[in-house]
Design a protein around this motif. Structure first.
Motif, mmCIF file in Angstrom:
data_model
loop_
_atom_site.group_PDB
_atom_site.id
_atom_site.type_symbol
_atom_site.label_atom_id
_atom_site.label_comp_id
_atom_site.label_asym_id
_atom_site.label_seq_id
_atom_site.Cartn_x
_atom_site.Cartn_y
_atom_site.Cartn_z
ATOM 1 N N CYS A 10 1.356 -1.034 -0.032
ATOM 2 C CA CYS A 10 -0.017 0.666 -0.413
ATOM 3 C C CYS A 10 1.039 0.710 -0.229
ATOM 4 C CB CYS A 10 -1.359 -0.256 1.085
ATOM 5 S SG CYS A 10 -1.770 1.991 0.963
ATOM 6 N N GLN A 12 0.216 3.783 0.470
ATOM 7 C CA GLN A 12 -0.280 4.399 2.002
ATOM 8 C C GLN A 12 0.585 4.069 3.806
ATOM 9 O OE1 GLN A 12 -1.386 7.901 2.906
ATOM 10 N NE2 GLN A 12 -3.962 8.145 2.966
ATOM 11 N N CYS A 13 -0.105 3.323 3.653
ATOM 12 C CA CYS A 13 0.648 2.481 4.939
ATOM 13 C C CYS A 13 1.244 1.499 5.400
ATOM 14 C CB CYS A 13 -0.936 2.049 5.631
ATOM 15 S SG CYS A 13 -1.086 -0.012 4.988
ATOM 16 N N CYS A 23 -7.035 -0.538 -0.099
ATOM 17 C CA CYS A 23 -5.996 -1.063 0.901
ATOM 18 C C CYS A 23 -7.303 -1.540 1.999
ATOM 19 C CB CYS A 23 -4.820 -0.336 1.493
ATOM 20 S SG CYS A 23 -4.809 -0.674 3.035
ATOM 21 N N CYS A 26 -6.033 0.978 5.441
ATOM 22 C CA CYS A 26 -6.801 1.411 5.591
ATOM 23 C C CYS A 26 -7.466 2.322 4.932
ATOM 24 C CB CYS A 26 -4.877 2.441 5.733
ATOM 25 S SG CYS A 26 -4.223 2.491 3.797
ATOM 26 N N SER A 28 -7.067 3.380 1.734
ATOM 27 C CA SER A 28 -6.973 3.725 0.534
ATOM 28 C C SER A 28 -7.051 3.543 -0.812
ATOM 29 C CB SER A 28 -5.387 4.171 0.856
ATOM 30 O OG SER A 28 -4.327 3.609 0.872
HETATM 31 ZN ZN ZN Z 1 -3.160 1.310 3.050
#
Ligand code: ZN
Length: 218
Positions: A10, A12-13, A23, A26, A28
Motif C-alpha cells: 500500500c 499509504q500504510c 487497501c 487503511c 486508501s
Molecule cells: Zn494501506
C-alpha cells in the motif's frame, strides 16, 4: 526472495495490498491495475456472469467516482481518475463476448492471420462472388435484385448466429482446458465472424441507401 511473485505494498500504510483496489488496512485507493479481469476481481475466463459484471461495474463506478476524492490526497485523486478510465474501458470490453475474446487472445499473444493467409470456406467465397455481382447490378439501378440481396442478408445473419453458437461452446472448452489449440480455433472463428459481419454491414448500407432514394423520389 522470490523473483516470480511481486510484492505490492500500500502506497499509504505499507501493508501488503494484494492487488486489490482498496487497501484493507487503511482503505486508501491503490494504483489501479490495467488488467481488465483483475480490475473487476474476476478470474480471466471467456464465459462470465453478465449480471455479476454489471453489478460490480455500478459498485465500482460509485466507489471510484472522482467526486469522492476531492478532499483526499493528490495521489488518490490521480488514482481515482485513472481507475475510472480503466473501469469504463474494461466494462465495455468484458461485457461484449466478442470484444472479451479478442482481449483474452491479445493477452495470450494469439494474433489474427493476414487476410490473404486465411482459408475461407469455398461455399462462402462462392456466395460472396454472387453477392458482389448482384450488388453491382443493384447499384446500376436494377431493383429486381433487391429480394436476392435481402435473402443474402438473412443467410449471413444465420451464419453469424451459428458462429456465435460455435464460439460459445469453444469458450466453455477453453475455460475448462486452457488449451492453446482451442484459442487458435477461437481466433479462426472470430476472423470468420468479422468477415460475415462486414458483409452484413455492407448490405445494410446498400439496402438503406436504396430505400432513401426511393423515398426521396416519391
Ligand atoms: Zn494501506
Amino acid at each position: 526472495m522470490s523473483h516470480f511473485r511481486q510484492t505490492v505494498e500500500c502506497w499509504q500504510c505499507g501493508h501488503p495490498a494484494e492487488h486489490s483496489l482498496f487497501c484493507r488496512y487503511c482503505d486508501s485507493l491503490q494504483r489501479p491495475t490495467a488488467d481488465y479481469f483483475r480490475f473487476f476481481g474476476l478470474e480471466p475466463r471467456l464465459k462470465i456472469d453478465a449480471a455479476n459484471l454489471e453489478k460490480r461495474f455500478y459498485e465500482l463506478s460509485r466507489l471510484l467516482h472522482p467526486d469522492r476524492y476531492l478532499r483526499k490526497s493528490p495521489t488518490e485523486q490521480q488514482y481515482s481518475l485513472e481507475a475510472t478510465a480503466i473501469l469504463n474501458d474494461a466494462y465495455r470490453v468484458l461485457r461484449n463476448p466478442v470484444a472479451r475474446a479478442e482481449y483474452v487472445l491479445r493477452q495470450a499473444g494469439v494474433e489474427s492471420l493476414e487476410p490473404r493467409a486465411r482459408t475461407l470456406d469455398p461455399a462462402l467465397l462462392a456466395e460472396v462472388f454472387e453477392l458482389n455481382e448482384a450488388l453491382e447490378e443493384f447499384r446500376g439501378g436494377d431493383r429486381s435484385v433487391r429480394p436476392a440481396l435481402e435473402q443474402a442478408r438473412e443467410r449471413f445473419l444465420a451464419q453469424r448466429g451459428e458462429i456465435d453458437a460455435g464460439l460459445e461452446s469453444l469458450f466453455e472448452r477453453y475455460d475448462e482446458s486452457r488449451a492453446p489449440n482451442v484459442l487458435a480455433e477461437i481466433r479462426k472463428l472470430l476472423d470468420r465472424r468479422k468477415y460475415v459481419q462486414n458483409l452484413i454491414e455492407q448490405l445494410d448500407r446498400e439496402l438503406a441507401t436504396e430505400s432513401t432514394d426511393a423515398a426521396t423520389s416519391d
